[in-house]
Design a protein around this motif. Structure first.
Motif, PDB file in Angstrom:
ATOM      1  N   ARG A 139       2.808  -4.502   1.807  1.00 41.80           N
ATOM      2  CA  ARG A 139       2.373  -4.902   0.603  1.00 41.80           C
ATOM      3  C   ARG A 139       1.040  -4.038   0.084  1.00 41.80           C
ATOM      4  N   SER A 140       0.409  -3.402   1.190  1.00 44.07           N
ATOM      5  CA  SER A 140      -0.460  -2.261   0.887  1.00 44.07           C
ATOM      6  C   SER A 140      -0.053  -1.127   0.379  1.00 44.07           C
ATOM      7  N   PHE A 141       1.090  -0.637   0.476  1.00 44.87           N
ATOM      8  CA  PHE A 141       1.461   0.612  -0.125  1.00 44.87           C
ATOM      9  C   PHE A 141       1.752   0.624  -1.664  1.00 44.87           C
ATOM     10  N   THR A 142       1.496   1.615  -2.117  1.00 44.93           N
ATOM     11  CA  THR A 142       1.935   1.777  -3.708  1.00 44.93           C
ATOM     12  C   THR A 142       3.423   2.054  -3.482  1.00 44.93           C
ATOM     13  N   PRO A 201       7.909 -10.498  -8.614  1.00 43.24           N
ATOM     14  CA  PRO A 201       9.051 -10.531  -7.839  1.00 43.24           C
ATOM     15  C   PRO A 201      10.071  -9.855  -8.223  1.00 43.24           C
ATOM     16  N   GLY A 202      10.508  -9.573  -9.435  1.00 45.11           N
ATOM     17  CA  GLY A 202      11.521  -9.010  -9.880  1.00 45.11           C
ATOM     18  C   GLY A 202      11.238  -7.545  -9.670  1.00 45.11           C
ATOM     19  N   GLU A 203       9.977  -6.790  -9.848  1.00 46.15           N
ATOM     20  CA  GLU A 203       9.871  -5.418  -9.409  1.00 46.15           C
ATOM     21  C   GLU A 203       9.809  -5.214  -8.065  1.00 46.15           C
ATOM     22  N   ARG A 204       9.624  -5.990  -7.289  1.00 47.37           N
ATOM     23  CA  ARG A 204       9.601  -6.176  -5.838  1.00 47.37           C
ATOM     24  C   ARG A 204      10.980  -5.921  -5.398  1.00 47.37           C
ATOM     25  N   SER A 205      11.686  -6.835  -5.864  1.00 44.81           N
ATOM     26  CA  SER A 205      13.478  -6.698  -5.303  1.00 44.81           C
ATOM     27  C   SER A 205      14.006  -5.510  -5.759  1.00 44.81           C
ATOM     28  N   ARG A 206      13.492  -5.104  -7.105  1.00 41.92           N
ATOM     29  CA  ARG A 206      14.186  -3.519  -7.563  1.00 41.92           C
ATOM     30  C   ARG A 206      13.765  -2.513  -6.663  1.00 41.92           C
ATOM     31  N   LEU A 207      12.244  -2.569  -6.133  1.00 50.52           N
ATOM     32  CA  LEU A 207      11.921  -1.541  -5.124  1.00 50.52           C
ATOM     33  C   LEU A 207      12.712  -1.504  -4.025  1.00 50.52           C
ATOM     34  N   ARG A 233       4.548   4.304 -10.401  1.00 55.21           N
ATOM     35  CA  ARG A 233       4.665   4.540  -8.942  1.00 55.21           C
ATOM     36  C   ARG A 233       3.120   4.382  -8.342  1.00 55.21           C
ATOM     37  N   GLN A 234       1.922   4.072  -8.994  1.00 60.42           N
ATOM     38  CA  GLN A 234       0.661   3.980  -8.393  1.00 60.42           C
ATOM     39  C   GLN A 234       0.414   2.432  -8.262  1.00 60.42           C
ATOM     40  N   THR A 235       1.195   1.496  -8.827  1.00 63.38           N
ATOM     41  CA  THR A 235       0.907   0.277  -8.374  1.00 63.38           C
ATOM     42  C   THR A 235       1.227  -0.238  -7.083  1.00 63.38           C
ATOM     43  N   ARG A 236       0.368  -1.004  -6.334  1.00 63.33           N
ATOM     44  CA  ARG A 236       0.550  -1.453  -4.941  1.00 63.33           C
ATOM     45  C   ARG A 236       1.757  -2.420  -4.967  1.00 63.33           C
ATOM     46  N   VAL A 237       2.178  -2.456  -3.872  1.00 70.89           N
ATOM     47  CA  VAL A 237       3.408  -3.577  -3.755  1.00 70.89           C
ATOM     48  C   VAL A 237       3.015  -4.963  -4.019  1.00 70.89           C
ATOM     49  N   SER A 238       1.758  -5.372  -3.573  1.00 68.96           N
ATOM     50  CA  SER A 238       1.170  -6.696  -3.548  1.00 68.96           C
ATOM     51  C   SER A 238       1.096  -7.103  -5.270  1.00 68.96           C
TER      52      SER A 238
END
Lengths: 298, 129
Positions: A89-92, A130-136, A121-126
């Motif tokens: 979660r703390s990673f970009t 939810p949609g963007e997280r699954s995409r990543l 690319r600079q956004t943190r995972v946290s």
């Protein structure tokens, strides 16, 4: 020829309760398989067995031709996205991609980039939706250029729009890599868009297994006047019977054309078909299959 | 052209694509030489399995309706426009008259659909048999 995922009489027991039993299936090369069934049917257990997180209690499982508990090579070629798409979660986004590049033997950064599209690319995972997280998570899994992709309930936490967007990225990745994909999902809304084969788990085993075409071709809805049920020519099994007033509606598996003129015969959509099967599956205590699965509703 | 998929139709998705291309050919929306969207374009637009699109295009190719040119795309090779297209207007007028009659008889939209589809199926079954 061996399939990317193959199981024979596979079973897993936890403290006396069978989470999965008598599971024989194969996901052929370059196909997308929908693995479905009600909660507790053993979908996640099967995927955990496939990535070697669990040891089978009985039967065998082969992943890319090898035993997943004994072959790190095989696991390295599997793209697995567990439920809730776990990421740091703390990673970009950029750091997540860098981490994937550093920890995978094979890494196609261009493909991962393409699948992520305009995601910053600079956004943190946290901070991702939810949609963007699954995409990543999906981009990271496909960036390995895996021979086999396993997705555990990818749609569960997504709203319908995000689910559709996820499907587009997934299908684009499939077109690009030709990977074999197994999607474990109880959400069957969009399953037909993605999947060529369906395996439905239930009652401690495989309840349905076939291509979407085979399943649609071999099932019909019969409507007619309510009557005592005998044998109907062309009907192999009555999956579900419902009546309202004087009308009787049967969902049947056929073994030939149903020509009896007292029935109106119609095709059935895949979603309705799968939901009907799921409703006939009794969980969580598996029982031996009954000769007739006729059940009355309404 | 853009494809629309109906999950409730009971018709496999590749056949729905085949059907929609044929309909477009019949209605003159697609003509000889026109390019069909690439598999990747369809996948990106409607999020469908690429093998399904490829299968539909293969089926159309087998029917001699389209031809695949490697590296360039899939192109319409022959049209389905039959002489009967010119009758469409007259048939549509007849259908409208029938629909007005059904409305006067107090039949609602659902019943009209049911009546049309069951009659059509019956007629087709008889033709096949």
């Amino acid at each position: 020829m061996s399939a990317p995922l193959e199981t024979v009489a596979l079973g897993k027991r936890f403290r006396g309760r069978w989470a999965l039993r008598d599971c024989t299936l194969r996901a052929p090369e370059q196909t997308v398989v929908g693995l479905t069934g009600p909660n507790g049917a053993g979908k996640s257990t099967l995927l955990s067995l496939a990535v070697g997180l669990l040891e089978p209690t009985e039967g065998t499982i082969r992943v890319l031709g090898r035993d997943p508990r004994r072959s790190a090579d095989a696991i390295a070629e599997v793209g697995y996205v567990a439920q809730d798409a776990p990421l740091y979660r703390s990673f970009t986004v950029a750091e997540t991609l860098e981490f994937a590049r550093a920890t995978n033997v094979r890494w196609d950064g261009a493909l991962a980039d393409e699948l992520l599209g305009g995601l910053s690319r600079q956004t943190r995972v946290s901070a991702l939706t939810p949609g963007e997280r699954s995409r990543l998570a999906l981009a990271v899994a496909l960036g390995k250029r895996p021979g086999l992709v396993l997705l555990d309930e990818p749609f569960a936490r997504l709203d319908p729009l995000a689910a559709r967007a996820f499907l587009q990225v997934l299908m684009d990745g499939v077109a690009e890599t030709g990977a074999t994909v197994v999607i474990a999902t109880r959400v069957v809304t969009d399953i037909e868009r993605a999947c060529e084969r369906i395996v439905l788990l239930g009652e401690g085993g495989v309840r349905l297994d076939g291509t979407v075409e085979e399943l649609l071709e071999s099932h019909r809805l019969l409507t007619g006047v309510r009557r005592p049920l005998g044998r109907i020519r062309g009907v192999e099994e009555i999956v579900r019977a419902r009546h309202s007033g004087r009308q009787l509606t049967l969902l049947v598996r056929t073994n030939g054309p149903v020509l009896d003129p007292t029935w109106t015969v119609e095709p059935i959509g895949l979603e309705e078909l799968l939901l009907a099967y799921m409703a006939t599956v009794e969980l969580p205590t598996p029982r031996p299959p009954e000769p007739s699965r006729l059940r009355w509703h309404g | 052209m853009e494809f629309h998929l109906d999950p409730r139709s009971g018709l496999p998705m590749y056949l729905q694509i085949v059907q929609q291309v044929k309909d477009a050919l019949r209605l003159g929306l697609l003509d000889v030489g026109d390019q069909l969207p690439t598999v990747r374009e369809v996948v990106a637009a409607i999020g469908i399995n690429p093998n399904t699109v490829a299968k539909a295009y293969r089926e159309l190719e087998r029917d001699g309706l389209v031809v695949a040119r490697p590296g360039r795309g899939t192109f319409v090779a022959s049209s389905l426009g039959s002489p009967s297209v010119e009758h469409h207007d007259a048939l549509r007028r007849g259908l409208l008259a029938w629909l007005r009659e059904a409305q006067r008889a107090g039949i609602d939209e659902e019943s009209i659909r049911a009546l049309v589809s069951s009659t059509l199926r019956e007629a087709l079954d008889r033709r096949v048999a």
